[in-house]
Scaffold this motif. Structure first.
Motif, short mmCIF file in Angstrom:
data_model
loop_
_atom_site.label_atom_id
_atom_site.label_comp_id
_atom_site.label_asym_id
_atom_site.label_seq_id
_atom_site.Cartn_x
_atom_site.Cartn_y
_atom_site.Cartn_z
N CYS A 150 0.77 -1.09 0.02
CA CYS A 150 0.03 -0.09 -0.09
C CYS A 150 0.82 1.08 -0.08
N LEU A 151 2.43 1.19 -0.43
CA LEU A 151 3.02 2.56 -0.43
C LEU A 151 2.89 2.92 -1.69
N HIS A 152 2.62 4.18 -2.07
CA HIS A 152 2.79 4.61 -3.00
C HIS A 152 4.37 5.51 -3.35
N ILE A 153 4.97 5.24 -4.38
CA ILE A 153 6.30 6.03 -4.22
C ILE A 153 5.91 7.16 -5.61
N ILE A 154 5.90 8.35 -4.84
CA ILE A 154 5.58 9.47 -5.81
C ILE A 154 6.90 10.35 -6.37
N ARG A 155 7.99 10.04 -5.82
CA ARG A 155 9.37 10.45 -6.37
C ARG A 155 10.42 9.37 -6.10
N ILE A 156 11.17 9.45 -6.99
CA ILE A 156 12.38 8.42 -6.72
C ILE A 156 13.95 9.37 -6.64
N HIS A 157 14.10 10.45 -7.32
CA HIS A 157 14.99 10.92 -7.35
C HIS A 157 14.68 12.58 -7.07
N PRO A 158 15.27 13.44 -6.22
CA PRO A 158 16.51 13.08 -5.78
C PRO A 158 16.64 12.28 -4.66
N GLU A 159 15.55 12.09 -3.94
CA GLU A 159 15.41 10.77 -2.84
C GLU A 159 14.02 10.35 -2.68
N PRO A 160 13.65 9.14 -2.45
CA PRO A 160 12.36 8.46 -2.62
C PRO A 160 11.55 9.55 -1.70
N VAL A 161 10.46 9.68 -2.29
CA VAL A 161 9.05 10.47 -1.47
C VAL A 161 8.13 9.20 -1.34
N ILE A 162 7.55 8.80 -0.32
CA ILE A 162 6.77 7.69 -0.18
C ILE A 162 5.41 8.05 0.69
N ARG A 163 4.22 7.55 -0.05
CA ARG A 163 3.07 7.72 0.77
C ARG A 163 2.42 6.48 1.12
N PHE A 164 1.45 6.53 2.27
CA PHE A 164 1.07 5.15 2.59
C PHE A 164 -0.60 5.34 2.17
N HIS A 165 -1.05 4.29 1.50
CA HIS A 165 -2.63 4.48 1.28
C HIS A 165 -3.42 3.91 2.41
N LYS A 166 -3.62 4.44 3.24
CA LYS A 166 -4.27 3.81 4.52
C LYS A 166 -5.64 3.39 4.33
#
Length: 1895
Positions: free
Chosen positions: A387-403
């Motif tokens: 349920c993790l959404h990765i919305i950016r990989i670079h410059p560093e990963p940005v991750i959101r959780f789909h509760k």
């Protein structure tokens, strides 16, 4: 590498500012003195060294050690190890310090010195080590070593040791490869011959707990710790109390260790100093430890959970609710913990417990507990990575959780615990830390990824669970203690008791220079050394199995889900193939299936298949179907869309569309906006992030070229991201920038796309309406609440005020567009900042959004315009209702929907069956009724026709309603909706179709109002029927009394004056005294008297018949024809001969005093009054009574000659006069006195008319007395009736009837409940009677005192207050409390709401009973019946009764009618009942028009169903005595319906006078030929009764003279089915002509299809079919068949009544011809007509002077039973009323019966028994006695082997011939019998033999 210690500090005691005993801490020295760059010196250390405050002590304490934790501004934790010892303080030294502090306050010094003089004091001093590492044992050893060197004076220099300590560096982690690192790195020495091994953990992400967790569980127990654990995770405030500081630190550390992998991010202070206690009232969550000395300060904390470690208790305040773990995890965790902590528990019950059960060591137990919690988290967060959404990989990963998706897949949306955890800060940190796909992994990652299946498999087995726990514990232990070589430790300890030495020198001042030099050396060395490169151990984090695997267990698997999905698929296929009829049939099933998640997902998948290139153009009908399915699918989704249904529909609603006109397309989204999910910002975020993830994944998949495309496709976004992160450091700077830019523009383009999507779903089709979704505070961002560090206990109150902009609060004031723009702006701001969109782009977006919204609004305008022009979907043809002759249509059908009305039956409900409502059709308005006719919207019952109608005149309430939330898909918003309620218990909830203009709906309401409340009664349907629509009586209205032409105008005028005046005049005057009036027959001509009736009137009224004018004679002859007169003659209450001469010997006469309705306008023209009373007396008496309704006789008991009188209540003046005046008039009497005397005379005349009164010579002491004990509560059902007979009457009547006339106020639970007040006095309550003599007759002294009154006056308690009974009078007042018309009205309203609730309730059965009770309708019925039975009893025992309540036309009428019905069987026939109603209700002026609110004038008074209540009472009696009434229950319902329907004229108007005025009373003979239809209901009933037995009761078999005494307890009353039943097939069945037509048509319709197999089955629906017609009873059916056979034979059909009478006559003859009682089945059909059939079983107690017998009577005709001792000769029949309506089965099959002696089974005596031989059942039954109904045993003749003569055995009856014995041998045993003589024995043997041979 890291420094072991950052700072070393020496802290000492310094006196406080005011010289109090409390001092303060003071830093004496700290090393190094400069702050480290990477780690500044923490402030406030001195507070933490002595958390309870710095104090001096009178003795030396042993040194202490604890670790305090300080958190700095970067939320880094600093561990302060405090080692404290005590030093002696010199008094002089102390004073010097004080002087420095307080030079300006000289005088204080003396006080202080005085304070301290006596003993030596000791001050604390602390050595503190500050470090960022948590090595408690190492710190304890190091500080201990420093203390030892100081206290024991070792040779080592303290400076060297401290220098080494500050320069010592150790690896942070790295226990993993002990061999590769040099020994010195983990072994340290401080240069004092010591040596320590530092256990650096292998993985520093795992917390270190030593034994703290195990200790915490020991201190608090499993449940408490679990509670604290859940509280910490759900962000509550937790406070630990203990007297030990070290324990506080340990407990806090343990709680944090349990929370791993989540990290606690709120305030964390294991030891809180006293000075900082106010921190406890912070609003944010915390975990804090406080010394238990401050326990009292913690008492007033209202939202803090307090754990007392020393006492082992956890206190949770009332306002706090801790959400616990979801089951089954909670149970499993508890079980696992008890396995670890209490292994003996498992073995406790074993017979042979194993000899050794060893619990693990404390350190190991600690790890095992942690292992349990680690497993718990692995299960809770199972599959989180999916349920993790990765919305950016670079410059560093940005991750959101789909509760939402996570909770949805886990099935824990409704759970209390997990959603709170996921919303919490700890979990947000968890996602940030563990979300990235490429990082170091630890034990938890492996557990979640690889052990999920194992944990699932282990679930049931404790052994396997324990094995897993031990394995994990092993790993945790290894991580904390990587080096087994602990033996190498060597640290010096101080000698025992050294702290007590007397002359201990103080701790020396250290040399700063030396220490600083050592530190500098080491720093320089470190800088020159090459940097230590820590081995990178990053790898791709495994995701573990997806959540689907887990769900299989938790989801609710529907057994028939596969079938449901099949239906969904088929329906969609039909829609797209254009098979609309097929689809329509399946649609309801599909909509019902949408309740299941699988079906909703199936729907989205199927629809997806039909979308090509993002577009699917449908035709109108398909579009309609698809939209309805989508709406139904969405309506069961919650706002968070946890199952992703709305998410998958989102692309579809922008794909499906229909062409409205060239260039204008309507998309599905404009029809599915009514759902909360679109207004939830979390939903849009999750959707957005999901899409962004897909696009970013695509970016890298495509970028990698085509060659290994297929393999790449497989990879998830996280895996691709991991690969990218690995490559990132190797990329060139340009490449990096390019990727960053690509990703950023991907997110940006998605943001634009979503701004469009949101405007689609948020802007309503009709933008002029400000329809806005308000649900979840439209976008009220839940994040904003949870991220504001507010604990749950307070969050509730703050949440409302927190986000003032949340949603469309003031939507009304501004247009929709602005709000949508704001909503989208807020969304865009949030997601773009989170996903790193550049500011320029963000500004660009803000500029674009208003344009997007505006453009969309313009498009929608066109769509809205066009959609209005759409041709309406083909609607069903309107069905026309059939009308009565003369009923005309006022408004033609308006298309409406009939909504369900809260009754379950028609709507399917729990009863099952397809829902008949809602139905679509039309509503029609005619001159007589409102009719709805249509078909159900449910296609499964689409062929049925639904009709619901009621007469306009019965409408009680009309109101506009609004239906909550979309009740039905068909009803468009904003359409008018009406609710029409009728007092015939019908309810029309109609919603007008959108094609009906609102004006039409208004016109409908206006017409309805006019018809319901006409100007005059003559405008009602009964009068206007058959006429053209001309206003009925308009032209005549000017003339005052149009139809009284026959009566001399003068008379009427004068009468009117008089009547009009008597209400007005209040002037006192003194008439001439009674004596002066002499014997004049009429009033003196006293013209000054304002109230006296004018002279001409007197003459007219009182002159003899010779002066009656011809016109009056005509009126007289009519009056004589009236019902009253016929009844008076039947009762022998006087005759009216043509010459009007009276036969003097009769006690009563018929008076014509009211023939002009001058005395009392609401009474009939002829009245029965006592013979001795003159007419002019009557005129005067009448004024004492309300409405002039003076007492008149309405019925006389034929046997006791007691009379029943009725009147209005007394005016106040009259009451006082009647009961308070003396018997002799005072000199100069007043008008009141004379009137009251006349009243007394009048009542005395009534009493004199009673025969027994005259016999008793004026004394009314009766021969038989009775007491009825009415203290209901005490006696309950056992109350007995004691009949006392005087010896005289005994002699007279003989022994047959030892009962007094009163002997039957039977009490079996009835009389006992009469709430008669004691006012009935000693006569009715008979208190003195208790002093009777032993033989039962009253003692002589009391014999004369007691008498029963000859006349009882039943009056209203409130009127008769203060009236004292007068012993000399012969009447007695019975005050009772009755309800008034207002109460009946309100009770009826509630009854209607109970029976037809209008809105469905969650538990209909309970709700119905509750509201029925609240209505108190049955209570009122109970009261009426109760009083009626009382009056019946009084009349039956020879006392007359005057009912004088209210105005004499409501409750009085109910009572007198019921009393007559109960007492006189004649009124229980059709003819008699008609007479009763005509006499008591119509002639005596019950105000039908007023109570029924029939005209405009009476509209305000509302509908008061007094007559309906009377009919309900009759219905209750009918139920209890079904064989006593000639008419059926249907007859009562018919009257109930038509007395309010205005179809007949019978029940219109308020009195005979009004009917006369309208010319209704005596319609000319010639007129009768005219439209007879609507004249009289009685004629109609008569005609109908000739045709059909619908009003006839087949069970009618009356008993002569039977007086009925029904039970009136509420438990015996039933709710009348008239209130609850309905037939939707044809509407109410009381308009007989209408109901008969459809059936015949239907039959004809089914005829042609003869070749098909004919089925005889009929389906009868509970609320649809008319049961009595579809399935008539046997007798009706036979009569119908006879009729049709006669028709076929061409004979004139015989009338059913004649046929029925013939059958009964034949049956009687047959019964007489067959005395043995063997009857054929044909005669059993009418068993009710058996002669003398007693249908009552009663138990009553006779007490006579001789003996006391109890009679139990059950009389079966065939077996001639004994007459009960009440005696048929004794004038009164059995008093019992427990009806056995149907005879016991035995009575029908008694082939032979008689008495035999039977020997009991083994060792039992002979007993006489009553034997019955039953050929039909082939058995021999026996009873205790002949009268017994309960069979004591049965001998089956099939089992009889032989019957032989027997011999007498022991105990056999004496004096009996030996040959009279015989034995019956069966397969089971031998029965011994003995008859009275030989013949009887022989007869029995023969009978049994013949039975056996027959078989």
């Amino acid at each position: 590498m890291a420094r072991l210690a950052d700072y070393f500090v020496v802290v000492a005691f310094a006196p406080g500012k005011r010289g109090s005993g409390d001092g303060q801490g003071q830093i004496l020295q700290r090393f190094p003195e400069k702050d480290w760059e990477d780690n500044p010196f923490p402030q406030g250390i001195e507070l933490f060294c002595q958390p309870s405050g710095w104090q001096l002590f009178g003795e030396r304490n042993a040194p202490t050690f604890f670790i305090a934790v300080l958190t700095d501004i970067n939320s880094e934790r600093h561990y302060c190890a405090c080692f404290t010892f005590w030093e002696a303080v010199e008094a002089t030294q102390l004073q010097n310090c004080l002087r420095k502090v307080e030079e300006e306050e000289e005088e204080m010094v003396e006080e202080v010195t005085a304070l301290i003089q006596p003993a030596q004091l000791f001050a604390p001093k602390s050595l503190v080590l500050v470090s960022r590492l948590d090595h408690a044992e190492v710190f304890r050893n190091c500080l201990g070593l420093v203390y030892t060197i100081y206290v024991d004076g070792l040779g080592t220099s303290l400076e060297t040791v401290i220098g080494s300590l500050l320069t010592c560096t150790i690896p942070i982690t790295g226990g993993a490869q002990p061999d590769m690192e040099d020994e010195g790195a983990r072994t340290i020495s401080l240069g004092a011959g010591d040596r320590q091994v530092i256990q650096t953990p292998i993985n520093d992400s795992l917390p270190i707990s030593n034994c703290s967790v195990a200790l915490l569980f020991r201190q608090l127990g499993i449940t408490n710790v679990l509670g604290l654990f859940c509280a910490a995770l759900t962000e509550h405030k937790i406070l630990f109390l203990s007297s030990s500081y070290q324990r506080l630190t340990d407990a806090c550390r343990a709680l944090l260790a349990l929370m791993f992998p989540l990290k606690y991010s709120f305030t964390y202070v294991p030891i809180l100093p006293a000075q900082l206690l106010e921190v406890l009232s912070t609003p944010t969550p915390f975990i804090i430890g406080v010394s238990s000395t401050f326990q009292s300060e913690t008492q007033e904390l209202l939202d803090v959970i307090i754990a007392d470690l020393d006492g082992g208790t956890v206190t949770i305040p009332e306002c706090i609710h801790i959400s616990l773990l979801p089951e089954p995890l909670l149970h499993q965790t508890r079980e696992a913990l008890s396995l670890v902590l209490d292994p003996e528990l498992e073995m406790a019950d074993l017979a042979f417990p194993p000899s050794t059960i060893s619990a693990s060591s404390l350190k190991m137990q600690d790890k095992e507990i942690r292992a349990v919690f680690l497993r718990l988290f692995a299960q809770l967060l199972q599959g989180y990575r999916w349920c993790l959404h990765i919305i950016r990989i670079h410059p560093e990963p940005v991750i959101r959780f789909h509760k939402a998706a996570f909770l949805g897949q886990r099935g824990l949306v409704e759970d209390d615990f997990l959603p709170k955890v996921l919303e919490g800060m700890a979990f947000a940190g968890f996602v940030t830390e563990r979300g990235p796909p490429y990082r170091d992994t630890d034990l938890f990652d492996e557990l979640v990824a690889n052990e999920a299946k194992r944990m699932q498999a282990d679930e049931g087995s404790k052994v396997r669970v324990l094995r897993h726990i031990k394995e994990l514990a092993e790993q945790l232990y290894k991580n904390e203690n990587p080096y087994p070589a602990v033996t190498m430790h060597k640290v010096q300890k101080p000698t025992e008791g050294c702290h007590l030495r007397l002359h201990q020198r103080p701790f020396p001042r250290l040399d700063e220079g030396t220490i600083q030099w050592i530190v500098d050396q080491a720093t320089a060395k470190l800088q020159s050394a090459p940097p230590l490169v820590r081995a990178e151990k990053k790898c791709m984090v495994p995701s573990g199995p997806p959540l689907g695997v887990l769900m299989e267990r938790h989801g609710i698997v529907l057994a028939n889900s596969a079938r449901r999905l099949e239906v969904v698929r088929n329906c969609i296929t039909y829609v797209f193939e254009g098979k609309m009829l097929e689809a329509k049939k399946l649609l309801p099933a599909v909509l019902r299936a949408m309740k299941s998640r699988a079906a909703r997902q199936c729907l989205t998948q199927e629809l997806n298949l039909h979308v090509q290139q993002n577009r699917a153009v449908l035709d109108h009908q398909q579009f309609d179907f698809i939209v309805r399915m989508m709406n139904c699918c969405l309506q069961d989704c919650s706002a968070t869309d946890e199952h992703g249904v709305a998410a998958t529909l989102l692309p579809l609603v922008t794909a499906f569309c229909r062409k409205l006109s060239p260039g204008i397309t309507q998309f599905a989204y404009s029809c599915v906006q009514e759902h909360l999910v679109w207004a939830t910002i979390q939903f849009w975020e999750a959707m957005f992030y999901g899409d962004v993830q897909n696009h970013i994944r695509a970016l890298y998949v495509e970028g990698n070229g085509e060659e290994n495309h297929s393999e790449k496709e497989e990879k998830s976004a996280l895996e691709i991201a991991a690969g990218q992160c690995r490559l990132w450091p190797t990329m060139s700077r340009e490449k990096q920038l390019e990727l960053i830019q690509k990703e950023e523009s991907t997110v940006f383009s998605q943001a634009i796309h979503y701004a469009n999507r949101m405007s689609y779903l948020l802007l309503p089709l009709d933008a002029s309406k400000s329809r806005l979704l308000r649900g979840s505070g439209f976008g009220g961002d839940a994040e904003s609440v949870s991220n504001s560090f507010i604990t749950n206990s307070i969050a509730g109150s703050v949440a409302d005020s927190y986000d003032t902009e949340s949603g469309f609060e003031d939507a009304e004031s501004s247009d929709v567009a602005n709000y949508v723009v704001r909503f989208i702006n807020r969304f865009v701001d949030k997601v773009c900042t989170e996903s790193g969109v550049t500011n320029e782009h963000l500004k660009g977006l803000h500029v674009m959004i208003p344009d997007i919204v505006q453009m969309h609004i313009e498009t929608l305008d066109a769509v809205h315009r066009e959609s209005k022009r759409l041709p309406p979907i083909q609607k069903p043809k309107l069905l026309r209702p059939s009308l009565l002759v003369g009923e005309e249509s006022v408004m033609d059908g308006l298309r409406v929907y009939l909504m369900p009305d809260g009754r379950e039956e028609a709507a399917g409900g729990s009863i099952g069956g397809p829902p008949l409502l809602p139905a679509e059709g039309a509503v029609f308005l005619t001159t007589y009724r409102i009719i709805f006719k249509g078909t159900p919207t449910d296609p499964l019952v689409g062929e049925q026709v639904v009709v619901r109608s009621f007469p306009i005149a019965s409408l009680t309430k009309e109101e506009k309603i609004t239906v909550q939330a979309q009740v039905d898909q068909f009803i468009q918003e904003g359409c008018a909706q009406l609710q029409l309620r009728s007092c015939t218990f019908q309810l029309l909830r109609i919603a007008f179709d959108e094609e009906v203009a609102s004006e039409s709906a208004e016109t409908f309401r206006k017409h309805l109002g006019k018809l319901r409340y006409p100007q005059h009664v003559s405008d009602t349907f009964a009068f206007t029927v058959g006429q053209s629509a001309k206003p009925a009586l308009q032209p005549k209205a000017k003339e005052k009394n149009p139809s009284l032409r026959t009566i001399s105008r003068n008379l009427v005028k004068n009468a009117k004056k008089t009547i009009g005046r008597q209400y007005v005049t209040r002037k006192k005057y003194t008439p001439p005294s009674w004596e002066h009036r002499g014997s004049q027959q009429h009033f003196p001509e006293d013209h000054e008297d304002e109230i006296s009736v004018s002279e001409e009137m007197d003459k007219g009224t009182l002159s003899s018949s010779t002066t009656i004018r011809p016109s009056d004679k005509m009126t007289m002859s009519h009056l004589v024809e009236r019902a009253c007169c016929r009844d008076y003659q039947r009762l022998g209450l006087g005759t009216l001969s043509s010459s009007l001469t009276r036969s003097k010997n009769e006690p009563f006469r018929i008076s014509t005093v009211n023939r002009m309705y001058a005395i009392c306008r609401s009474y009939p023209g002829l009245l029965i009054v006592p013979q001795s009373i003159q007419d002019n007396t009557i005129q005067r008496i009448s004024r004492c009574y309300r409405q002039n309704r003076f007492p008149v006789v309405c019925w006389r008991n034929a046997r006791t000659k007691a009379t029943l009188l009725r009147s209005g209540g007394l005016h106040g003046k009259g009451v006082a006069g009647l009961f308070k005046s003396q018997n002799t008039p005072a000199p100069g009497p007043s008008q009141a006195d004379s009137t009251s005397l006349e009243q007394e005379k009048y009542l005395q005349a009534v009493i004199n008319s009673m025969p027994h009164y005259a016999e008793a010579g004026g004394r009314n002491t009766l021969s038989g007395f009775t007491s009825a004990h009415m203290s209901g509560s005490a006696l309950g059902h056992r109350a007995r009736v004691i009949t006392l007979s005087s010896p005289k009457s005994m002699a007279a009547k003989g022994r047959d009837s030892p009962r007094g006339k009163w002997g039957s106020i039977r009490a079996s639970g009835r009389m006992s409940n009469y709430a008669l007040t004691t006012e009935i006095g000693s006569r009715l309550a008979g208190k003195e009677l208790l002093s009777t003599q032993p033989n039962g007759s009253p003692s002589e002294a009391s014999f004369l005192r007691q008498h029963r009154a000859s006349l009882y006056i039943i009056g209203d308690k409130s009127q008769l207050r203060g009236v004292k009974p007068d012993p000399l009078q012969h009447w007695e007042v019975v005050p009772i409390e009755v309800f008034d018309a207002r109460q009946v009205k309100s009770s009826f309203k509630k009854l209607m709401k109970a029976c037809v609730p209008s809105t469905p309730s969650p538990e209909p059965g309970v709700a119905f009973l509750r509201s029925l009770e609240e209505s108190e309708w049955l209570v009122q019925i109970h009261k009426i019946l109760q009083i009626s039975v009382l009056v019946v009893e009084l009349l039956d025992t020879g006392s007359s009764v005057l009912v004088s309540l209210e105005d004499g036309w409501d409750i009085t009428t109910q009572l007198v009618s019921l009393v007559q019905l109960l007492s006189d069987p004649y009124y229980r026939t059709l003819e008699g009942f008609r007479l009763l109603v005509e006499k008591e209700w119509l002639s005596f002026g019950h105000r039908f028009s007023h109570r029924g609110a029939q005209t405009l004038a009476s509209q305000s008074s509302g509908f008061t169903p007094i007559f309906l209540q009377f009919l309900d009472c009759v219905h209750q009696i009918h139920l209890q005595f079904p064989m006593e009434f000639e008419f059926s229950q249907y007859f009562l319902k018919f009257l109930s319906y038509h007395y309010v329907s205005s179809r007949f004229r019978t029940f219109l108007l308020d009195s005979d006078y009004e009917r006369l005025e309208l010319g209704l009373l005596y319609e000319e003979k010639g007129e009768r030929k005219g439209s007879q239809l609507s004249r009289s209901i009685w004629d109609y009933v008569e005609r109908l009764n000739k045709k059909t037995p619908i009003f006839f009761n087949y069970m009618y078999a009356p008993e002569d003279g039977e007086v009925l005494r029904p039970y009136s307890n509420i438990s015996n009353l039933k709710v009348w089915d008239y209130y609850t039943q309905e037939t939707l097939a044809e509407g109410p069945s009381y308009d007989w002509e209408l109901v008969q037509c459809p059936a015949e048509e239907l039959e004809e319709a089914t005829l042609p299809d003869t070749n098909a197999p004919q089925s005889r089955r009929k389906i009868i629906w509970p609320c649809y079919s008319n049961r009595s017609r579809t399935e008539p009873d046997a007798i009706s059916r036979l009569l119908e068949e006879l009729q049709s056979l006669e028709m076929e034979l061409g004979q004139v059909p015989e009338r059913w009544k004649d046929m029925w009478d013939k059958v009964k006559a034949f049956q009687r003859a047959e019964a007489q011809a067959d005395p043995s009682g063997r009857m054929g089945a044909s005669s059993l059909l009418m068993a009710s007509s058996l002669p003398h059939q007693r249908r009552s079983l009663g138990v009553y107690l006779q007490e006579s002077g001789v003996s006391s017998t109890i009679n139990l009577s059950l009389d079966n005709d065939a077996s001639s039973t004994s007459t009960p001792s009440s005696g048929k000769q004794g004038g009164r029949k059995s008093t019992s009323t427990l009806y056995s309506q149907f005879q016991t089965a035995e009575s029908e099959n008694r082939s032979y019966e008689g008495s035999l002696y039977k020997k009991g089974a083994f060792m039992k005596p002979w007993k006489p028994r009553w034997f019955v031989l039953d050929k039909t059942k082939h058995q021999l039954r026996y009873y205790d006695s002949r009268l017994d109904t309960e069979c004591k045993g049965v001998i089956d003749l099939a089992e009889v082997e032989s019957i032989t003569p027997g011999t007498p055995t022991m105990g056999a009856p004496k004096m009996v011939d030996e040959k009279a014995f015989f034995d019956l041998k069966t397969t089971k045993r031998v029965y011994n019998f003995c008859a009275q003589d030989v013949q009887l024995a022989q007869q029995w043997i023969d009978r049994i033999q013949s039975c056996l041979s027959d078989a």
